[in-house]
Design a protein around this motif. Structure first.
Motif, PDB file in Angstrom:
ATOM      1  N   GLU A   3      27.067  10.480 106.138  1.00 43.43           N
ATOM      2  CA  GLU A   3      27.743  11.763 106.355  1.00 43.43           C
ATOM      3  C   GLU A   3      27.036  12.413 105.503  1.00 43.43           C
ATOM      4  O   GLU A   3      27.342  12.941 104.073  1.00 43.43           O
ATOM      5  CB  GLU A   3      28.725  11.775 106.205  1.00 43.43           C
ATOM      6  N   ALA A   4      26.394  13.689 105.696  1.00 45.56           N
ATOM      7  CA  ALA A   4      25.446  14.862 104.555  1.00 45.56           C
ATOM      8  C   ALA A   4      26.777  15.125 104.036  1.00 45.56           C
ATOM      9  O   ALA A   4      27.809  15.945 104.632  1.00 45.56           O
ATOM     10  CB  ALA A   4      25.053  15.992 105.402  1.00 45.56           C
ATOM     11  N   VAL A   5      26.893  15.682 102.546  1.00 46.84           N
ATOM     12  CA  VAL A   5      27.379  16.281 101.833  1.00 46.84           C
ATOM     13  C   VAL A   5      26.849  17.317 100.870  1.00 46.84           C
ATOM     14  O   VAL A   5      26.177  16.141 100.134  1.00 46.84           O
ATOM     15  CB  VAL A   5      28.881  15.656 101.360  1.00 46.84           C
ATOM     16  N   ALA A   6      26.995  17.831 100.404  1.00 48.45           N
ATOM     17  CA  ALA A   6      25.451  18.312  99.332  1.00 48.45           C
ATOM     18  C   ALA A   6      26.410  19.573  98.590  1.00 48.45           C
ATOM     19  O   ALA A   6      27.462  20.359  98.935  1.00 48.45           O
ATOM     20  CB  ALA A   6      24.658  19.066 100.413  1.00 48.45           C
ATOM     21  N   VAL A   7      25.537  19.563  96.974  1.00 48.20           N
ATOM     22  CA  VAL A   7      25.981  20.227  96.669  1.00 48.20           C
ATOM     23  C   VAL A   7      24.910  20.910  95.795  1.00 48.20           C
ATOM     24  O   VAL A   7      24.506  20.995  95.144  1.00 48.20           O
ATOM     25  CB  VAL A   7      27.228  20.379  95.371  1.00 48.20           C
ATOM     26  N   ASN A   8      24.727  22.687  95.857  1.00 50.79           N
ATOM     27  CA  ASN A   8      23.998  23.596  95.488  1.00 50.79           C
ATOM     28  C   ASN A   8      24.176  24.209  94.520  1.00 50.79           C
ATOM     29  O   ASN A   8      25.496  25.111  94.587  1.00 50.79           O
ATOM     30  CB  ASN A   8      23.389  24.434  96.689  1.00 50.79           C
ATOM     31  N   ILE A   9      23.514  24.667  92.763  1.00 50.34           N
ATOM     32  CA  ILE A   9      23.946  24.965  92.281  1.00 50.34           C
ATOM     33  C   ILE A   9      22.895  26.153  92.930  1.00 50.34           C
ATOM     34  O   ILE A   9      21.807  26.191  92.199  1.00 50.34           O
ATOM     35  CB  ILE A   9      23.499  24.212  90.216  1.00 50.34           C
TER      36      ILE A   9
END
Length: 544
Positions: A3-9
């Motif tokens: 399952e895609a989970v993404a964090v973008n700084i």
């Protein structure tokens, strides 16, 4: 496929500051050790607590046995004509079910209040179709017990056997578990005792009320399972590493506030209310020993406060990144639950605190009990605040607690704002009906526009189970605006020597007393007419 989970700084400066910390946690194998239940990660003093608080890392597997039980009970209730679910719960027992059902668009009546008007509205629903889920980890939560008593009496008065409508979620061995067995309640779900309340979204506390209301809890567990491997991986690309290290790096640079907003509200599947759940998790887990992260939930990316007035906050978008965001977190609800839990545990390690205890929460409870028992500062049986107000301005009684010379509400508010220290915050605490008095939430953006500081908003008493820990244990730079109000119709609590209105008021006065004793400025305004008083308060804020 995961399952895609993404964090973008998004912020280049923050990303650069986070990279050394990411390297550190990867080298120390922090994520995989959390996933393996390593209780030594937060130091020797935290080890005993952590050893019994890491069950949340495997809930995507261990909670699957609940799916069939919940489905069978729901079918059984429907066969008996029971299709309305009311949840009596607080904090970790109510916030997750609320966000789950809001996200899925299914109806759940959440009672996380002691306001008699809000409880009366829930009672006014069709009790012949109603089941009450009584949810308390400790089994002794005063708000939840009060709601249970009120509903049981109302059901009995309607000729309904209360035990047949009571469904309990609690830890093994609690007084509530014993009561459920003694009284023959319809169903008792024993939750995993190795999961703390604010990490319990995927336990029976989150799944039972949401599933009975019609949410697809199997899909929620699938979403978490799909993200679990990535979140427990010792990799620089681990989204939990990126989020936890970004928040810790920002804190080191002086940004101890985390401004949260949902950037896809209104879109299909929008995670409505997730910011409130994250607020509880971050504040109660990190706000202690004079440090921590203060979540500031704002209404939208355009709301006052998201584009920060200073450098003391990190704007975080839940959903796609928007202008002003330093970090964004995207993913399904189940994946986001697990992401934020891992990130909070990682941040706790980097801040040097135990993310699983709540050392200051009990103080307000003790003060409330003293007031209800007729101890110092209050007495039972009062319909209004203890003591005389410092001033009365229309429908508003003002209690400064400091011998202020303010002669009007406007002057008292100006004094309070002037007391906010550099890089501090103002917390608005509304002990009102969050449905009928919903307009009170407009005070947050109005104050934020004018105050030039971060402004939080919490409904009392539910915030006592979340940000209440940070207020007393976190960075000591807050000032507090409490709002209480007269009630049109009180409700007695069966077999207790106080009513709901008296309990609600004692909770406000008790918490205010603890804050004042710890040196914080607290202004309490009591509305003798709620609608008129709120309008008057808004007008006074607009004149600031």
């Amino acid at each position: 496929m995961g399952e895609a989970v993404a964090v973008n700084i998004v912020s280049a400066d923050l990303d650069a500051a986070a990279q050394p910390l990411i390297g550190e946690v990867v080298a120390d194998r922090v994520a995989s050790r959390i996933g393996a239940g390593d209780a030594t990660l937060w130091g020797a003093e935290a080890e005993a607590e952590a050893a019994i608080r890491l069950g949340w890392t495997t809930l995507h597997q261990t909670s699957r046995t609940l799916i069939g039980e919940i489905s069978a009970l729901r079918d059984e209730l429907h066969a008996d004509g029971i299709d309305r679910i009311v949840l009596a719960g607080m904090g970790g027992s109510s916030l997750a079910p609320e966000v789950i059902t809001n996200t899925e668009g299914v109806a759940l009546t959440v009672l996380d209040t002691t306001d008699p008007g809000q409880v009366a509205d829930a009672l006014a629903g069709d009790l012949s179709r109603t089941a009450l889920v009584v949810s308390s980890k400790s089994g002794g939560t005063v708000e939840t017990d009060s709601q249970r008593r009120v509903f049981a009496e109302a059901m009995a008065s309607d000729g309904i056997e209360p035990a047949s409508r009571m469904i309990v979620v609690t830890d093994p061995g609690t007084p509530l578990a014993e009561l459920a067995e003694q009284q023959g309640y319809r169903k008792l779900f024993l939750a995993d005792p190795h999961v703390g309340g604010r990490y319990s979204a995927l336990t029976a506390f989150g799944l039972v009320p949401a599933g009975l209301a019609g949410a697809d809890v199997a899909r929620l567990l699938d979403q978490a399972a799909g993200a679990a491997d990535a979140l427990s991986e010792d990799s620089a690309d681990n989204p939990a590493h990126r989020l936890g290290c970004a928040l810790a790096a920002a804190h080191t640079a002086g940004a101890e506030k985390v401004v949260l907003t949902n950037t896809d509200l209104g879109a299909p599947g929008s995670l409505t209310g997730l910011c409130d759940w994250v607020e509880q998790l971050l504040a109660e887990s990190t706000g202690k020993h004079g440090t921590g992260l203060l979540p500031v939930v704002v209404e939208s990316p355009d709301a006052p406060g998201f584009r920060t007035p200073g450098e003391d906050a990190t704007p975080v978008a839940i959903g796609p990144a928007r202008d002003g965001a330093a970090v964004s977190a995207e993913g399904s609800l189940g994946a986001q639950f697990l992401l934020w839990e891992y990130a909070t545990a990682i941040t706790g390690r980097l801040l040097g605190i135990n993310p699983f205890d709540q050392p200051d929460v009990e103080a307000a409870k003790n003060a409330t009990r003293a007031l209800l028992d007729g101890g110092a500062g209050g007495a039972t049986g009062q319909a209004g605040p203890a003591g005389s107000p410092d001033l009365v301005d229309g429908a508003v009684q003002v209690f400064t607690g400091t011998g202020s010379a303010a002669g009007t509400l406007d002057e008292a508010l100006r004094e309070l704002l002037a007391a906010v220290p550099a890089r501090g915050y103002l917390a608005v605490q509304a002990y009102l009906d969050r449905l009928d008095d919903a307009s009170a939430s407009l005070l947050r953006p109005e104050l934020a526009k004018r105050a030039g500081v971060h402004v939080t908003f919490g409904w009392g008493p539910r915030f006592l189970h979340s940000t209440g820990q940070y207020h007393k244990g976190g960075h000591p730079n807050g000032v507090f605006l409490q709002i209480t109000g007269d009630v049109d119709h009180d409700l007695a609590i069966p077999d207790m020597p106080y009513s709901l209105a008296q309990l609600q008021l004692a909770q406000a006065e008790g918490d205010g007393q603890v804050l004042a004793e710890r040196g914080f400025d607290v202004l309490r305004v009591h509305l003798t007419d709620r609608a008129a008083g709120l309008a008057q308060l808004v007008a006074a804020i607009e004149r600031l």
